[in-house]
Design a protein around this motif. Structure first.
Motif, short mmCIF file in Angstrom:
data_model
loop_
_atom_site.label_atom_id
_atom_site.label_comp_id
_atom_site.label_asym_id
_atom_site.label_seq_id
_atom_site.Cartn_x
_atom_site.Cartn_y
_atom_site.Cartn_z
N ARG A 258 -0.76 -2.89 4.08
CA ARG A 258 -0.72 -3.64 2.81
C ARG A 258 -1.45 -2.87 1.70
O ARG A 258 -1.02 -2.93 0.53
N LEU B 272 1.08 0.45 1.20
CA LEU B 272 2.46 0.20 0.80
C LEU B 272 2.61 -0.94 -0.20
O LEU B 272 3.54 -0.94 -1.00
N HIS C 249 3.73 -6.78 -0.16
CA HIS C 249 4.99 -7.31 0.39
C HIS C 249 5.04 -7.15 1.91
O HIS C 249 5.85 -7.79 2.57
N VAL C 250 4.17 -6.29 2.45
CA VAL C 250 4.14 -6.06 3.90
C VAL C 250 3.64 -7.31 4.61
O VAL C 250 2.56 -7.82 4.31
N THR D 269 7.51 -5.93 7.52
CA THR D 269 8.54 -5.89 6.50
C THR D 269 8.28 -4.75 5.52
O THR D 269 7.20 -4.64 4.94
N HIS D 270 9.29 -3.89 5.37
CA HIS D 270 9.23 -2.79 4.41
C HIS D 270 10.63 -2.23 4.26
O HIS D 270 11.43 -2.30 5.19
N LEU E 6 8.28 5.36 6.28
CA LEU E 6 7.03 5.83 5.70
C LEU E 6 7.03 7.35 5.64
O LEU E 6 7.52 8.02 6.55
N ARG F 54 10.31 -2.38 9.82
CA ARG F 54 9.87 -1.11 10.41
C ARG F 54 8.96 -1.40 11.60
O ARG F 54 8.42 -2.50 11.72
#
Length: 221
Positions: free
Chosen positions: A26, A29, A32-33, A50-51, A55, A144
């Motif tokens: 979080r 990234l 939203h993760v 969620t992504h 990466l 992911r």
């Protein structure tokens, strides 16, 4: 009944690492993760989140550094039961769609992570040992997966990697693991040069065969 303390400690390390991993994702990234699945056992921590894209190498390193920073800081891990409204005020992360009672258990690593959780955890982040990401890949649209190891499993991973590097160096006849890249580059260049030489010889051989065939030709009709 037998209590397997070594196995239990390994599970604790991986579970606490999963909390730190989510916090690291979080931070690196974005918020939203969210957790989309998780498996922790005595061998590994598997974390789905969620992504929207894979990466980068830099992002993976940043997440690893975040977790290992918490490990090296040896932060006490706190487990507390409290009214759910109080937990929400603390900003505790909850699983989307999960139903909770009026009283919840909150596991927090001060300055790093706060989550609703009923699982077993290390009492201090320093007990996790070194955290290492093994793989990152997609498992569904927008989801992911990261697999990682901690503690003695990280040590085993390092040993296995060293063995592979040593065996590779021996096959390439390199001076050691540090010479693998230069030796592989050298061998690749030699193979390309050999390929060009073979192609030239084959071309000459084909031309010679054509001359022989034409030399023995005779007119018909």
């Amino acid at each position: 009944a037998v209590y397997d303390n070594a196995r239990r400690e390994a599970i604790r390390r991986n579970h606490t690492a999963a909390h730190l991993l989510q916090a690291g994702l979080r931070k690196v990234l974005g918020t939203h993760v969210e957790q989309a699945g998780q498996l922790v056992n005595d061998k590994t921590v598997r974390f789905d989140f969620t992504h929207f894209s894979a990466l980068t190498a830099e992002e993976l390193i940043a997440v690893e550094d975040f977790v290992n920073s918490a490990v090296l800081s040896a932060v006490p891990v706190e487990n507390r039961e409290m009214p759910i409204e109080e937990a929400k005020k603390l900003g505790a992360m909850a699983l989307f769609g999960e139903k909770y009672g009026a009283v919840v258990r909150v596991v927090s690593v001060p300055d790093y992570s706060v989550e609703f959780c009923g699982g077993t955890h290390a009492e201090n982040t320093g007990r996790i040992g070194l955290f290492r990401i093994v793989s990152e890949n997609g498992v569904a649209a927008g989801v992911r997966r990261i697999e990682a190891v901690t503690g003695l499993n990280t040590l085993e991973l390092l040993r296995r990697t060293q063995r592979i590097a040593a065996d590779t160096a021996a096959v390439l006849k390199a001076g050691g693991a540090d010479d693998i890249v230069s030796k592989a580059t050298q061998l690749t260049a030699q193979l390309k040069e050999s390929g060009r030489h073979i192609a030239a010889l084959e071309s000459k051989l084909a031309a010679g065969k054509t001359a022989d065939i034409m030399g023995s030709a005779r007119a018909v009709g």
